[in-house]
Design a protein around this motif. Structure first.
Motif, PDB file in Angstrom:
ATOM      1  N   UNK A  98       0.669  -1.288  -0.232  1.00  0.00           N
ATOM      2  CA  UNK A  98      -0.013  -0.094   0.095  1.00  0.00           C
ATOM      3  C   UNK A  98       0.907   1.119   0.038  1.00  0.00           C
ATOM      4  N   UNK A  99       0.243   2.404  -0.227  1.00  0.00           N
ATOM      5  CA  UNK A  99       1.069   3.590  -0.312  1.00  0.00           C
ATOM      6  C   UNK A  99       0.559   4.689   0.739  1.00  0.00           C
ATOM      7  N   UNK A 100       1.226   5.658   1.266  1.00  0.00           N
ATOM      8  CA  UNK A 100       0.683   6.659   1.994  1.00  0.00           C
ATOM      9  C   UNK A 100      -0.217   7.756   1.310  1.00  0.00           C
ATOM     10  N   UNK A 101      -0.989   8.028   1.847  1.00  0.00           N
ATOM     11  CA  UNK A 101      -1.982   9.158   1.339  1.00  0.00           C
ATOM     12  C   UNK A 101      -1.487  10.364   0.497  1.00  0.00           C
ATOM     13  N   UNK A 102      -0.389  10.863   0.831  1.00  0.00           N
ATOM     14  CA  UNK A 102       0.277  11.863   0.211  1.00  0.00           C
ATOM     15  C   UNK A 102       0.735  11.333  -1.140  1.00  0.00           C
ATOM     16  N   UNK A 103       1.116  10.194  -1.059  1.00  0.00           N
ATOM     17  CA  UNK A 103       1.599   9.500  -2.534  1.00  0.00           C
ATOM     18  C   UNK A 103       0.584   9.531  -3.487  1.00  0.00           C
ATOM     19  N   UNK A 104      -0.725   8.880  -2.840  1.00  0.00           N
ATOM     20  CA  UNK A 104      -1.853   8.753  -3.654  1.00  0.00           C
ATOM     21  C   UNK A 104      -2.409   9.825  -4.072  1.00  0.00           C
ATOM     22  N   UNK A 105      -2.272  10.880  -3.457  1.00  0.00           N
ATOM     23  CA  UNK A 105      -2.879  12.283  -3.672  1.00  0.00           C
ATOM     24  C   UNK A 105      -2.234  12.770  -5.069  1.00  0.00           C
TER      25      UNK A 105
END
Ligand SMILES: O=C(O)COP(=O)(O)O
Ligand SMILES: [Mg+2]
Length: 227
Positions: A36-43
């Protein structure tokens, strides 16, 4: 009133949907046994619709190289993403400050409001209803309503045609390069908002007619008949 029609983008402009989109993306990745990825990456992967978000998450990068994924792989992952996003149902999605009152103020002032998002249309009505905005917009287009999406001007021009309003009477308002480019491609004035998701880039670099850091400043500016 110099302009008649205000076309709004949705995610990153009116609502902050990143927490739900990130949860749905990570749920999809977990189901597929991937990291999975941190929210700031997905943003930074949001803006070109769900399909592109899913593909970027599968390869772990904003650039999806040609041939990196098979169609079947991406279709399967997108299906899982849709199920996860439906289940999550906008639980963490919030309106940005002053958007609710600002939209109502512009509507009451006589502007026709429309919504053009790259989000698949199936998710839009429920979110609009959750904010009580379902009657504010005269036209609502999703990323899959036509065969092309923003930055292509087609959805914006379609809205104009449906409402019998010419592009020079319309303003495109959004947080992303896709909104500013779509508006420019449609020969409309464009207004940028700096707080959303623009791949980490300053929206002012796209050359919108004007840009704002707060929704309330945008409303004040429009109401002053600046264009
Ligand atoms: O779904 C997306 O990628 C972005 O949606 P938006 O066009 O409302 O910002
Ligand atoms: Mg947006």
């Amino acid at each position: 009133m110099n302009k008649q029609l205000l076309i709004f983008d949705f995610d990153g402009t009116l609502i902050d949907s990143v927490p739900d989109l990130a949860d749905a993306t990570n749920a999809m990745l977990t189901t597929l046994g991937k990291d999975t990825y941190p929210i700031e990456t997905i943003r930074n992967w949001i803006g070109n619709g769900s399909r592109m978000l899913v593909e970027r998450a599968l390869v772990g990068d904003i650039t999806v190289p040609e041939g990196a994924l098979t169609k079947a792989e991406a279709d399967h992952a997108e299906q899982i993403f849709f199920e996860a996003y439906t289940k999550i149902g906008g639980s963490k999605t919030v309106a940005y400050p002053d958007v609710d009152s600002g939209l109502k103020q512009l509507h009451a002032a006589g502007y026709t409001l429309a919504l053009v998002t790259n989000k698949p249309i199936r998710f839009v009505p429920k979110i609009l209803e959750s904010f009580g905005w379902q009657d504010l917009f005269s036209e609502v287009m999703g990323g899959d309503s036509l065969s092309t999406k923003k930055p292509d001007p087609a959805p914006l021009l379609h809205v104009c045609t449906q409402l019998g309003i010419t592009p020079d009477q319309a303003i495109m308002i959004g947080d992303s390069r896709n909104d500013i480019l779509a508006g420019q491609n449609a020969n409309m004035d464009t207004l940028g908002l700096s707080y959303g998701y623009n791949y980490g880039q300053d929206i002012r670099e796209l050359g919108p007619t004007e840009a704002f850091d707060h929704f309330t400043d945008l409303v004040t500016w429009i109401m002053k008949d600046n264009i």
